[in-house]
Design a protein around this motif. Structure first.
Motif, PDB file in Angstrom:
ATOM      1  N   GLU A  23       0.816  -1.270  -0.135  1.00  0.00           N
ATOM      2  CA  GLU A  23       0.038  -0.077  -0.110  1.00  0.00           C
ATOM      3  C   GLU A  23       0.756   1.233  -0.099  1.00  0.00           C
ATOM      4  O   GLU A  23       0.718   2.331  -0.728  1.00  0.00           O
ATOM      5  CB  GLU A  23      -1.002  -0.053   1.185  1.00  0.00           C
ATOM      6  CG  GLU A  23      -1.849  -1.023   1.178  1.00  0.00           C
ATOM      7  CD  GLU A  23      -2.928  -1.000  -0.033  1.00  0.00           C
ATOM      8  OE1 GLU A  23      -3.098   0.008  -0.562  1.00  0.00           O
ATOM      9  OE2 GLU A  23      -3.727  -2.175  -0.139  1.00  0.00           O
ATOM     10  N   MET A  24       2.067   1.111   0.736  1.00  0.00           N
ATOM     11  CA  MET A  24       2.922   2.504   0.780  1.00  0.00           C
ATOM     12  C   MET A  24       3.679   2.526  -0.429  1.00  0.00           C
ATOM     13  O   MET A  24       3.929   3.656  -0.938  1.00  0.00           O
ATOM     14  CB  MET A  24       3.923   2.312   1.805  1.00  0.00           C
ATOM     15  CG  MET A  24       3.419   2.366   3.216  1.00  0.00           C
ATOM     16  SD  MET A  24       4.710   2.034   4.517  1.00  0.00           S
ATOM     17  CE  MET A  24       3.810   1.840   6.181  1.00  0.00           C
ATOM     18  N   SER A  25       3.855   1.551  -1.180  1.00  0.00           N
ATOM     19  CA  SER A  25       4.551   1.439  -2.694  1.00  0.00           C
ATOM     20  C   SER A  25       3.520   2.372  -3.607  1.00  0.00           C
ATOM     21  O   SER A  25       3.929   2.994  -4.684  1.00  0.00           O
ATOM     22  CB  SER A  25       4.943   0.336  -3.258  1.00  0.00           C
ATOM     23  OG  SER A  25       3.876  -0.430  -3.489  1.00  0.00           O
ATOM     24  N   TYR A  26       2.239   2.036  -3.288  1.00  0.00           N
ATOM     25  CA  TYR A  26       1.165   2.722  -4.190  1.00  0.00           C
ATOM     26  C   TYR A  26       0.859   4.158  -3.742  1.00  0.00           C
ATOM     27  O   TYR A  26       0.739   5.194  -4.793  1.00  0.00           O
ATOM     28  CB  TYR A  26      -0.145   2.068  -4.337  1.00  0.00           C
ATOM     29  CG  TYR A  26      -0.061   0.683  -5.372  1.00  0.00           C
ATOM     30  CD1 TYR A  26      -0.481   0.990  -6.510  1.00  0.00           C
ATOM     31  CD2 TYR A  26       0.480  -0.422  -5.010  1.00  0.00           C
ATOM     32  CE1 TYR A  26      -0.571  -0.129  -7.562  1.00  0.00           C
ATOM     33  CE2 TYR A  26       0.497  -1.339  -5.877  1.00  0.00           C
ATOM     34  CZ  TYR A  26       0.198  -1.357  -6.948  1.00  0.00           C
ATOM     35  OH  TYR A  26       0.104  -2.400  -8.036  1.00  0.00           O
ATOM     36  N   ASP A  27       1.053   4.441  -2.659  1.00  0.00           N
ATOM     37  CA  ASP A  27       0.960   5.695  -2.173  1.00  0.00           C
ATOM     38  C   ASP A  27       2.034   6.208  -0.991  1.00  0.00           C
ATOM     39  O   ASP A  27       1.846   5.953   0.254  1.00  0.00           O
ATOM     40  CB  ASP A  27      -0.438   5.819  -1.295  1.00  0.00           C
ATOM     41  CG  ASP A  27      -0.938   7.264  -0.855  1.00  0.00           C
ATOM     42  OD1 ASP A  27      -0.127   8.071  -0.908  1.00  0.00           O
ATOM     43  OD2 ASP A  27      -2.128   7.229  -0.188  1.00  0.00           O
ATOM     44  N   LYS A  33       4.032   6.258   8.362  1.00  0.00           N
ATOM     45  CA  LYS A  33       2.938   6.454   9.297  1.00  0.00           C
ATOM     46  C   LYS A  33       2.096   4.921   9.830  1.00  0.00           C
ATOM     47  O   LYS A  33       2.331   4.047   9.281  1.00  0.00           O
ATOM     48  CB  LYS A  33       1.783   6.991   8.401  1.00  0.00           C
ATOM     49  CG  LYS A  33       2.311   8.379   8.122  1.00  0.00           C
ATOM     50  CD  LYS A  33       1.198   9.468   7.291  1.00  0.00           C
ATOM     51  CE  LYS A  33       1.586  10.515   6.761  1.00  0.00           C
ATOM     52  NZ  LYS A  33       0.391  11.474   5.838  1.00  0.00           N
ATOM     53  N   PRO A  34       1.540   5.037  10.933  1.00  0.00           N
ATOM     54  CA  PRO A  34       1.094   3.880  11.392  1.00  0.00           C
ATOM     55  C   PRO A  34      -0.276   3.411  10.550  1.00  0.00           C
ATOM     56  O   PRO A  34      -1.081   4.142  10.268  1.00  0.00           O
ATOM     57  CB  PRO A  34       0.586   4.397  12.950  1.00  0.00           C
ATOM     58  CG  PRO A  34       0.217   5.792  12.861  1.00  0.00           C
ATOM     59  CD  PRO A  34       1.281   6.310  11.759  1.00  0.00           C
ATOM     60  N   LYS A  79      -6.736   0.570   5.996  1.00  0.00           N
ATOM     61  CA  LYS A  79      -7.301   0.384   4.656  1.00  0.00           C
ATOM     62  C   LYS A  79      -7.829  -0.996   4.575  1.00  0.00           C
ATOM     63  O   LYS A  79      -7.533  -2.143   4.989  1.00  0.00           O
ATOM     64  CB  LYS A  79      -6.182   0.443   3.710  1.00  0.00           C
ATOM     65  CG  LYS A  79      -5.538   1.877   3.776  1.00  0.00           C
ATOM     66  CD  LYS A  79      -4.451   2.162   2.587  1.00  0.00           C
ATOM     67  CE  LYS A  79      -5.185   2.097   1.290  1.00  0.00           C
ATOM     68  NZ  LYS A  79      -5.796   3.230   0.783  1.00  0.00           N
ATOM     69  N   LYS A  80      -8.764  -1.215   3.424  1.00  0.00           N
ATOM     70  CA  LYS A  80      -9.226  -2.642   3.165  1.00  0.00           C
ATOM     71  C   LYS A  80      -8.192  -3.347   2.466  1.00  0.00           C
ATOM     72  O   LYS A  80      -7.593  -2.896   1.609  1.00  0.00           O
ATOM     73  CB  LYS A  80     -10.518  -2.456   2.566  1.00  0.00           C
ATOM     74  CG  LYS A  80     -11.711  -2.043   3.094  1.00  0.00           C
ATOM     75  CD  LYS A  80     -12.979  -2.072   2.212  1.00  0.00           C
ATOM     76  CE  LYS A  80     -14.143  -1.282   3.084  1.00  0.00           C
ATOM     77  NZ  LYS A  80     -15.314  -1.312   2.032  1.00  0.00           N
ATOM     78  N   PRO A  81      -8.103  -4.731   2.671  1.00  0.00           N
ATOM     79  CA  PRO A  81      -7.117  -5.532   1.634  1.00  0.00           C
ATOM     80  C   PRO A  81      -7.451  -5.466   0.022  1.00  0.00           C
ATOM     81  O   PRO A  81      -8.379  -5.201  -0.134  1.00  0.00           O
ATOM     82  CB  PRO A  81      -7.393  -6.819   2.114  1.00  0.00           C
ATOM     83  CG  PRO A  81      -7.882  -6.798   3.433  1.00  0.00           C
ATOM     84  CD  PRO A  81      -9.112  -5.415   3.594  1.00  0.00           C
TER      85      PRO A  81
END
Length: 411
Positions: A23-27, A33-34, A79-81
C-alpha cells in the motif's frame, strides 16, 4: 560469508509487513505512518490483518480487533485489503528472485526460499544485499533475509532481524544464536505444541535439541523427532520450485461485521464462502473429498468440524449443502463471530472416479452416449481436445474472506 566448499547455501526472503508495504508503494504519503490493513474497515469488529512497524510500535498487532487497535493508536490509518494488488506485487517479487536462480520456492504470498549453492556470482552475503536493495529500489518493498545451510535455519535467521535485516546462521553458531531462544519462537512449534513441550520441562530450543527422542515421540508423535532434528540444525529438505503446484486444501473464512444468531445471515455467509471456494477450485480443476468448516463464537472459542463425502465435489450448491449441514448440526444458537469453509483432500477432476450407486446410476447412464463420443474423439485427436463442459473466462472471486493459499502465484 564465504561460499562453503561442501554443503548448501539457502536464502529465506521474507517481506516486511507485506500488505502494508505494498500500500505504501502505491501511495508514498503513507510511508512512516501507522498503517493497518483490516477486514470490515467501517465496522467495530474488524480484525487487523497486518500493520506497519510504526503501528506495531504503538502496540497494534495482527489479529487484534480494530476497535482495540484504534484505542491504542488513535491516528491509525486503516485500509481494506486489496488482494489483487498484493498478488501482482508477489509475482513481481518472485520474478526478481528467479533472476538469480531457478531454484526458488514460494511458501506464501510474501516469503520464499532460494538455493544459491550452484550460483557462480558474488558471495552469498553480497547477493543478499543486492536482492534486498533491488526489492526496495525497484518494487519499493522492504524485506529481511536469512542465509544458512538449510531451509529451517534460513527461516529462523530471517526472523532474527526485522525490518530490513540480513542474518547469517551457521550450524556451529546454534548454541550462541538459536538455542537460547524460547521454544515457542521456533519455526514449526505452535502455541499448543509449546505448551505440551513445557509440560516435560522443554522451555528453550536448547532443551528441545537435547531432549529424549523417545519421550518426544510419545508426546508429539513423529513430529517430535522432526522438531528435535530441526533444533539441532538438521533439515535435508530441498528447495522445490514445483511445490507451488502442490496444494491439499482450498478455503476461505470471514469475520462477520457483528456477532449474530440470525439463521438467514449465517446461511448467506456460508453460501458466499461456498461460492468463493468453488470458484477457486474450478480455476485449478480440482474437487474436494472432504469439507471442513471453522466456527468462531463471540467468546473467541473456535471449533472445527469436517465431513468426508462419498464422491468428490466442487459445485457451489454441493459445498454449501455439506457445510450448512455441518454447521447446523454443531451450532447451539450461540452468537457467531467468524465462519470458514475449506475443501480438503483435493483431487484433479480427471482423476476423480465417481462411484456409481443406486442414486446416481440413472443420471450417469443418460450421459453415457455423449461421453462415449467424447472419448472416441479424444482417442483419435488427443486426450485434451474435448472436455465435458466449456471452460470460459476465469471468474473472479467477488466474495469476502481471506485466503493464504499459493494459488495467487499461478496464472
Amino acid at each position: 560469508m564465504e561460499r562453503p566448499a561442501n554443503g548448501r547455501v539457502i536464502l529465506h526472503v521474507d517481506m516486511n509487513s507485506f500488505y502494508a508495504s505494498v500500500e505504501m508503494s502505491y501511495d508514498p504519503a503513507l510511508k512512516g505512518k501507522p498503517l493497518a490493513i483490516a477486514g470490515n474497515v467501517e465496522e467495530r469488529r474488524g480484525i487487523i490483518v497486518t500493520c506497519s512497524y510504526e503501528a506495531r510500535a504503538k502496540g497494534v498487532k495482527t489479529t487484534m480487533p480494530l476497535w482495540q487497535a484504534r484505542k491504542l493508536c488513535p491516528e491509525l490509518i486503516v485500509k481494506k485489503p486489496n488482494f489483487e494488488r498484493y498478488r501482482k506485487a508477489s509475482i513481481a517479487m518472485f520474478d526478481l528472485l528467479r533472476e538469480y536462480t531457478e531454484l526458488v520456492e514460494p511458501v506464501s504470498i510474501d516469503e520464499g526460499y532460494m538455493d544459491l549453492t550452484q550460483y557462480a556470482g558474488p558471495k552469498p552475503l553480497e547477493i543478499a544485499h543486492v536482492i534486498q536493495e533491488r526489492l526496495s529500489d525497484e518494487l519499493l518493498l522492504p524485506c529481511s533475509i536469512g542465509i544458512a545451510p538449510n531451509k529451517f535455519l534460513a527461516k529462523m535467521a530471517s526472523n532474527m532481524k526485522k525490518p530490513l535485516g540480513i542474518t547469517v546462521l551457521r550450524k556451529r553458531e546454534l548454541s550462541e544464536h538459536l538455542w537460547p531462544l524460547p521454544v515457542a519462537q521456533m519455526h514449526g512449534v505452535g502455541e499448543k505444541t509449546a505448551e505440551k513441550l513445557e509440560t516435560i520441562g522443554i522451555n528453550t530450543i536448547q532443551d528441545l535439541a537435547k531432549a529424549d527422542r523417545i519421550q518426544l515421540k510419545q508426546l508429539l508423535g513423529i513430529n517430535g523427532e522432526r522438531l528435535k532434528q530441526r533444533a539441532n540444525g538438521v533439515d535435508n529438505r530441498e528447495v522445490d520450485p514445483d511445490s507451488i503446484y502442490e496444494f491439499k486444501s482450498i478455503g476461505n473464512s470471514t469475520t462477520l461485521s457483528k456477532d449474530t444468531t440470525n439463521e438467514d445471515e449465517l446461511n448467506n455467509v456460508l453460501r458466499k464462502l461456498a461460492h468463493s471456494v468453488s470458484v477457486r477450485m474450478k480455476r485449478k480443476d480440482v474437487l474436494a473429498s472432504k469439507i471442513f468448516i471453522t466456527i468462531r463464537f463471540a467468546n473467541l472459542k473456535t471449533i472445527t468440524r469436517s465431513k468426508k463425502v462419498a464422491n468428490p465435489i466442487g459445485d457451489v450448491e454441493e459445498i454449501f449443502s455439506v457445510a450448512r449441514q455441518l454447521f447446523f448440526t454443531h451450532w447451539k444458537e450461540e452468537p457467531i463471530r467468524l465462519l470458514g469453509i475449506t475443501g480438503q483432500d483435493l483431487v484433479e477432476k480427471g482423476d476423480a472416479v465417481k462411484q456409481l450407486d443406486l442414486f446416481s446410476f440413472e443420471s450417469d447412464a443418460k450421459d453415457e452416449p455423449i461421453l462415449t463420443v467424447i472419448e472416441k474423439i479424444n482417442e483419435k485427436y488427443g486426450d485434451q481436445l474435448i472436455k465435458r463442459g466449456i471452460k470460459g473466462k476465469r471468474e473472479e472471486d467477488p466474495s469476502p474472506g481471506t485466503s493464504f493459499n499459493k494459488d495467487f502465484l499461478r496464472e
